[in-house]
Design a protein around this motif. Structure first.
Motif, short mmCIF file in Angstrom:
data_model
loop_
_atom_site.label_atom_id
_atom_site.label_comp_id
_atom_site.label_asym_id
_atom_site.label_seq_id
_atom_site.Cartn_x
_atom_site.Cartn_y
_atom_site.Cartn_z
N UNK A 1 0.38 5.12 -15.43
CA UNK A 1 0.72 5.69 -14.13
C UNK A 1 0.41 4.79 -12.96
N UNK A 2 -0.23 3.67 -13.20
CA UNK A 2 -0.55 2.74 -12.13
C UNK A 2 0.43 1.57 -12.15
N UNK A 3 0.64 1.01 -11.00
CA UNK A 3 1.47 -0.18 -10.88
C UNK A 3 0.59 -1.42 -11.00
N UNK B 1 4.34 3.88 -4.30
CA UNK B 1 3.09 3.57 -3.61
C UNK B 1 1.93 3.64 -4.61
N UNK B 2 0.84 3.00 -4.23
CA UNK B 2 -0.40 3.13 -5.01
C UNK B 2 -1.57 3.15 -4.05
N UNK B 3 -2.41 4.18 -4.16
CA UNK B 3 -3.62 4.30 -3.35
C UNK B 3 -4.75 3.55 -4.04
N UNK B 4 -5.51 2.79 -3.23
CA UNK B 4 -6.64 2.02 -3.76
C UNK B 4 -7.84 2.26 -2.85
N UNK B 5 -9.01 2.49 -3.45
CA UNK B 5 -10.25 2.64 -2.68
C UNK B 5 -10.88 1.26 -2.49
N UNK B 6 -11.17 0.93 -1.24
CA UNK B 6 -11.79 -0.34 -0.86
C UNK B 6 -13.19 -0.05 -0.32
N UNK B 7 -14.16 -0.86 -0.69
CA UNK B 7 -15.53 -0.73 -0.20
C UNK B 7 -15.80 -1.82 0.82
N UNK B 8 -16.40 -1.45 1.95
CA UNK B 8 -16.70 -2.42 3.00
C UNK B 8 -17.95 -3.21 2.65
#
Length: 183
Positions: A39-41, A156-163
């Motif tokens: 399900x991911x690109x 689209x693909x949502x990605x969580x980014x950490x600062x």
């Protein structure tokens, strides 16, 4: 001589058993990788955003930052990232760094980021990256933000980014005007 034959046979048998276990373990890992990518690109490694150093101030350029990640195209077909969006920035662009007469200058990348099937595409400081401008909030180390990658085919693909803190790759923004009406 009789003692050597059972030892060799036992060694060969142990080798076959271990080889079988090894193959089974590889199949388990392969299945897990496929399940994780289903399900991911893109399979995503090390997604992070550069924390902002100062409070947001509309009169300065400190209301922008960059996002980075290593993206492996697991979709089975060539993809092109043509845009991105994020809740913490009013303007999000795909950028590249070019050599402008011995000075590295950042600019919007025409055509987006092409990622061939089964290939890795790296977004790194001082190279291609996602530019987040007109930030709506301060970004502190440890904060987590979602960025949505937009593909040429409409997916689209949502990605969580950490600062995190990072002081390298201080890009030159040149004369680029990021407040155009077409953004």
């Amino acid at each position: 001589m009789k003692k050597v034959i059972p030892l060799i046979s036992a060694t060969a048998l142990a080798g076959l058993v271990l080889t079988g276990c090894d193959a089974a373990a590889e199949n388990d890992v392969s299945d897990e990788t496929e399940q994780a990518a289903e399900g991911q690109i893109f399979a995503v490694e090390d997604p992070w955003v550069k924390a902002t150093e100062e409070s947001l101030d509309e009169s300065s350029d400190h209301s922008m930052t960059s996002a980075f990640a290593h993206l492996t195209n697991v979709s089975g077909k060539d993809q092109t990232i043509v845009g991105a969006s994020a809740g913490m920035a009013d303007i999000v662009e795909l950028h590249e760094i070019i050599d402008d007469g011995g000075v590295n200058v950042m600019q919007e990348k025409e055509g987006g980021f092409p990622v061939a099937a089964d290939e890795l595409y790296e977004l790194n400081p001082g190279e291609d990256h996602i530019m987040l401008m007109e930030l709506t909030e301060d970004i502190h180390p440890g904060d987590v933000f979602e960025i949505t990658l937009e593909l040429e085919n409409g997916e689209t693909q949502d990605i969580e980014f950490t600062a995190k803190e990072f002081v390298g790759a201080q890009e030159n923004y040149g004369d680029v005007d990021h407040h155009d009406d077409d953004h």
